[in-house]
Each structure stands twice: as structure tokens, then as C-alpha cells.
Scaffold this motif. Structure first.
Motif, PDB file in Angstrom:
ATOM      1  N   ILE A 271       0.863  -1.172   0.000  1.00 60.68           N
ATOM      2  CA  ILE A 271       0.000   0.000   0.000  1.00 60.68           C
ATOM      3  C   ILE A 271       0.895   1.216   0.000  1.00 60.68           C
ATOM      4  O   ILE A 271       1.572   1.507   0.992  1.00 60.68           O
ATOM      5  CB  ILE A 271      -0.936   0.001   1.231  1.00 60.68           C
ATOM      6  N   ILE A 272       0.918   1.945  -1.106  1.00 59.76           N
ATOM      7  CA  ILE A 272       1.884   3.016  -1.272  1.00 59.76           C
ATOM      8  C   ILE A 272       1.753   4.072  -0.174  1.00 59.76           C
ATOM      9  O   ILE A 272       2.735   4.616   0.321  1.00 59.76           O
ATOM     10  CB  ILE A 272       1.767   3.652  -2.678  1.00 59.76           C
TER      11      ILE A 272
ATOM     12  N   LYS B 201       0.177   8.109  -7.835  1.00 55.89           N
ATOM     13  CA  LYS B 201       0.945   8.191  -9.082  1.00 55.89           C
ATOM     14  C   LYS B 201       2.451   8.026  -8.853  1.00 55.89           C
ATOM     15  O   LYS B 201       3.193   7.742  -9.805  1.00 55.89           O
ATOM     16  CB  LYS B 201       0.679   9.533  -9.772  1.00 55.89           C
ATOM     17  N   ASN B 202       2.895   8.212  -7.627  1.00 57.47           N
ATOM     18  CA  ASN B 202       4.323   8.216  -7.314  1.00 57.47           C
ATOM     19  C   ASN B 202       5.078   6.995  -7.850  1.00 57.47           C
ATOM     20  O   ASN B 202       6.117   7.141  -8.511  1.00 57.47           O
ATOM     21  CB  ASN B 202       4.519   8.366  -5.807  1.00 57.47           C
ATOM     22  N   PRO B 203       4.613   5.762  -7.615  1.00 50.17           N
ATOM     23  CA  PRO B 203       5.352   4.600  -8.132  1.00 50.17           C
ATOM     24  C   PRO B 203       5.467   4.575  -9.654  1.00 50.17           C
ATOM     25  O   PRO B 203       6.490   4.141 -10.196  1.00 50.17           O
ATOM     26  CB  PRO B 203       4.539   3.398  -7.633  1.00 50.17           C
ATOM     27  N   PHE B 204       4.413   5.024 -10.341  1.00 54.01           N
ATOM     28  CA  PHE B 204       4.417   5.014 -11.804  1.00 54.01           C
ATOM     29  C   PHE B 204       5.445   5.996 -12.371  1.00 54.01           C
ATOM     30  O   PHE B 204       5.927   5.830 -13.482  1.00 54.01           O
ATOM     31  CB  PHE B 204       3.022   5.357 -12.340  1.00 54.01           C
ATOM     32  N   VAL B 205       5.780   6.998 -11.571  1.00 57.86           N
ATOM     33  CA  VAL B 205       6.725   8.025 -12.013  1.00 57.86           C
ATOM     34  C   VAL B 205       8.142   7.743 -11.520  1.00 57.86           C
ATOM     35  O   VAL B 205       9.118   7.897 -12.257  1.00 57.86           O
ATOM     36  CB  VAL B 205       6.273   9.420 -11.519  1.00 57.86           C
ATOM     37  N   ASN B 206       8.255   7.265 -10.266  1.00 58.20           N
ATOM     38  CA  ASN B 206       9.562   7.259  -9.601  1.00 58.20           C
ATOM     39  C   ASN B 206      10.142   5.890  -9.266  1.00 58.20           C
ATOM     40  O   ASN B 206      11.297   5.808  -8.849  1.00 58.20           O
ATOM     41  CB  ASN B 206       9.474   8.084  -8.309  1.00 58.20           C
TER      42      ASN B 206
ATOM     43  N   ASP C 274       3.147   2.046   3.106  1.00 58.09           N
ATOM     44  CA  ASP C 274       4.463   1.397   3.061  1.00 58.09           C
ATOM     45  C   ASP C 274       5.567   2.298   2.515  1.00 58.09           C
ATOM     46  O   ASP C 274       6.752   2.066   2.786  1.00 58.09           O
ATOM     47  CB  ASP C 274       4.382   0.127   2.203  1.00 58.09           C
ATOM     48  N   GLY C 275       5.183   3.293   1.711  1.00 54.11           N
ATOM     49  CA  GLY C 275       6.192   4.132   1.085  1.00 54.11           C
ATOM     50  C   GLY C 275       6.740   3.485  -0.170  1.00 54.11           C
ATOM     51  O   GLY C 275       6.595   2.275  -0.394  1.00 54.11           O
ATOM     52  N   LEU C 276       7.386   4.292  -0.992  1.00 57.85           N
ATOM     53  CA  LEU C 276       7.873   3.831  -2.285  1.00 57.85           C
ATOM     54  C   LEU C 276       8.862   2.686  -2.162  1.00 57.85           C
ATOM     55  O   LEU C 276       8.827   1.716  -2.931  1.00 57.85           O
ATOM     56  CB  LEU C 276       8.520   5.005  -3.034  1.00 57.85           C
TER      57      LEU C 276
END
Length: 338
Positions: free
Chosen positions: A4-5, A53-58, A8-10
Motif C-alpha cells: 500500500i503506497i 501516481k508516485n510509483p508510476f513516475v519514480n 508502506d512508502g515507495l
């Protein structure tokens, strides 16, 4: 991806070549292949949009990127409502949608709220997700053309337009803010394939539902008894491309008849029909044509245009299905297409 982003964080998202992350990587590769075959991908997440969106970008090991996602919805609304929003943007039937979620409670809510949607009951073990889903054969496509390549970008642009409409106070303000630019020309050789495709596929905004081949379109182009119009549109978010086709047939010395009027549903409520009719009548006036006629041939799918001719100030002739417009008394419609 596993985890879970928001919690849990990236760095703790499960994706990649190790452990359970392998299963989620395989799922993403499969989804990417589906996208490349013309299947539309959308995200429906309970989260803040920036975090989702963070995981999809970073995240370096993510296979799917934001540019692969047609509609990305992340907020704290219930998922059934968000799916309804996605369906509106995509303009497809719920029965053409598949909702995949690893949360049994979310799956059940969607099943109960939107029964037309297919909701696979995923196995508990993520390693079994992909074999299970591939065995269902839910995403077999009949055909895929070059013109379908741009669909993901087009849906992304439409989602941005939807966001904009919520920020304006009335429809005129919204249409002005789109900064629309149009062009109307007769049929061109380079557009023949697209024009024929529109006549074959368009069902809703289709006045008479006549289907034509590329050879038919070329005949219309070369005919002295027909006027042809292809309409293109773009706005500040992107280019819609060729979105409307109109074919007029000369039936007497001072009368033209609307053989075909088709428009993509992607540009509904953009005033394209007003923009096009103003151009048509201007052309007919220059040719000293007094009357433009049309008819509505009802099908199971084209009720959308049942009142189109009346809306465009055509008058119904007595005891007939034919509608007529006097070009000499025509008053051009207001629109916001430059």
C-alpha cells in the motif's frame, strides 16, 4: 504492485525480480501487452492522487508508466462511483469493462453496484493471479488498427477536459476555455481509410447509418453530384483528429440531401454540428442552392440524433420523413470553434 503506497512508502512496494514482487511484475508486463494490443487501461485507487501516481513516475522497476494509463482516478470516493466516472470518460459500456482488485470487499461492492461489469474473483495467492486471469480469456481483441494507437493519449486528454468542466460556472465558459480550433475540407485521399472506418463503426451519432467501403468513399470524392465534408478538431489538451463525416447528394437543381452525417461521440456537446452546418449552408448559398434536406433513419443505437434535424432548425414536411432547411433564411448558429 504489492503493498500500500500510502502506508508502506515507495521503497517497500513489492515489484521487481525478487520474492512476491515477481508476480506483480508479471502482471504488469501482461497489462502492458494488453495495452499494446488496444486494451484500455485505467486506474481506480483509494488514495491521494499524488501518492498513487508516485510509483508510476519514480519506481525504477515499474513496468507500467503513467503514459500507459488512459484514465487515472485516485481519491477517497467509493470505487463504484469512480468506475462510473471512468466509464463516462471512456464512453464505453459497463459490459466492456473488467474490474481487477485484490480486495474482496471492493470487488463485492462493485459487483453489487454495477452488475454489468466483469469482476474476477482473484485467488488469495498473488503468484496465481496471472495464470487465473489469462485462463479467463477476457481480453481477446477481434482487430486492432493503426488508428487505435492514439487512444490512450486521447482518453488522457479527455480526462483533463473532465477536470476542467468542474472548474467553470457554465457551459459557454467551459467551451471557451477549451480553445477549440476546427477545420473542414472535402474528402482527401489521405483520409479515405479513416472516413470509411467512421462509416463502418459509428452507431450513435449517425443520422442514416449507411456503411461505406474505401472504394465508395473514393467514388463520392470524384462525384459531381456530391459534396463531401470531413471535420477535424483540436483544443488546448490535444488533437481529436478527423471526427465528423458529412456527405450531401444533389437530388435536383436546387436541392441537396444529407446522405450521411456521422460524428464521433468523443466530441459531443462541443457544438461541432453547429460549426459544420454553418459551413455547409455557406457553401450551398454560394452555389445558389435553396434547400438542404435530411432524414433520420432510426436504429437500435442512434436515438441520440433523433431530434438532431429539428435542433438544427430543419422543418418536417407534411406526411413525410423528410426535413428541409431553407438556406436563404438560415441564421448561423453560435459556437466556440475558431
Amino acid at each position: 504492485m504489492g503493498g500500500i503506497i500510502g502506508d508502506d512508502g515507495l521503497e517497500k512496494i513489492q515489484i521487481g525480480s525478487l520474492g512476491i514482487g515477481k508476480a506483480f511484475t508479471k502482471i504488469q508486463k501482461w497489462a502492458k501487452e494488453l495495452k499494446n494490443r488496444g486494451i484500455i487501461l485505467a486506474i481506480c485507487s483509494k488514495n491521494n492522487e499524488e501518492i498513487a501516481k508516485n510509483p508510476f513516475v519514480n519506481h525504477n522497476e515499474m513496468v507500467l508508466k503513467l503514459e500507459d494509463i488512459s484514465v487515472f482516478v485516485a481519491n477517497w470516493n467509493n470505487k463504484a462511483d469512480n468506475i462510473r466516472y471512468i466509464q463516462e470518460v471512456l464512453n464505453i459500456g459497463f459490459d466492456s469493462m473488467v474490474f481487477i482488485d485484490d480486495n474482496p470487499a471492493e470487488r463485492e461492492i462493485v459487483r453489487q453496484s454495477i452488475p454489468e461489469i466483469t469482476v474476477p474473483e482473484l485467488p488469495e495467492d498473488p503468484a496465481l493471479y496471472l495464470p487465473y486471469l489469462t485462463n479467463l480469456n477476457l481480453f481477446e481483441t477481434v482487430s486492432y488498427s493503426k488508428n487505435d494507437n492514439d487512444r490512450t493519449l486521447q482518453y488522457q486528454q479527455e480526462a483533463e477536459r473532465r477536470k476542467l468542466i468542474s472548474q467553470v460556472t457554465n457551459m459557454d465558459d467551459y467551451l471557451k476555455s477549451l480553445e477549440m480550433y476546427g477545420s473542414i475540407s472535402d474528402f482527401r485521399q489521405k483520409d479515405v481509410s479513416r472516413i470509411a472506418q467512421l462509416t463502418q463503426r459509428s452507431n450513435q451519432f449517425n443520422l442514416r447509418t449507411k456503411r461505406y467501403t474505401e472504394d465508395d468513399i473514393i467514388k463520392f470524392m470524384n462525384s459531381k453530384n456530391h459534396l463531401t465534408y470531413s471535420v477535424k478538431l483540436k483544443d488546448k489538451f490535444g488533437d481529436y483528429g478527423l471526427i465528423s463525416v458529412i456527405i450531401l447528394e444533389k437530388t435536383s437543381s436546387n436541392v441537396f440531401f444529407i446522405d450521411t452525417w456521422i460524428m464521433s461521440c468523443r466530441v459531443l456537446k462541443r457544438d461541432v454540428e453547429y460549426y459544420a452546418l454553418n459551413k455547409i449552408v455557406d457553401d450551398l448559398q454560394k452555389l445558389k442552392i435553396d434547400t438542404l434536406q435530411g432524414e433520420y433513419l432510426e436504429t437500435a443505437k442512434n436515438s441520440l440524433v433523433a431530434d438532431l434535424l429539428e435542433k438544427l432548425t430543419f422543418s418536417k414536411e407534411k406526411n413525410d420523413k423528410i426535413y428541409s432547411l431553407n438556406t436563404n433564411t438560415y441564421k448561423p448558429f453560435k459556437h466556440f470553434i475558431l
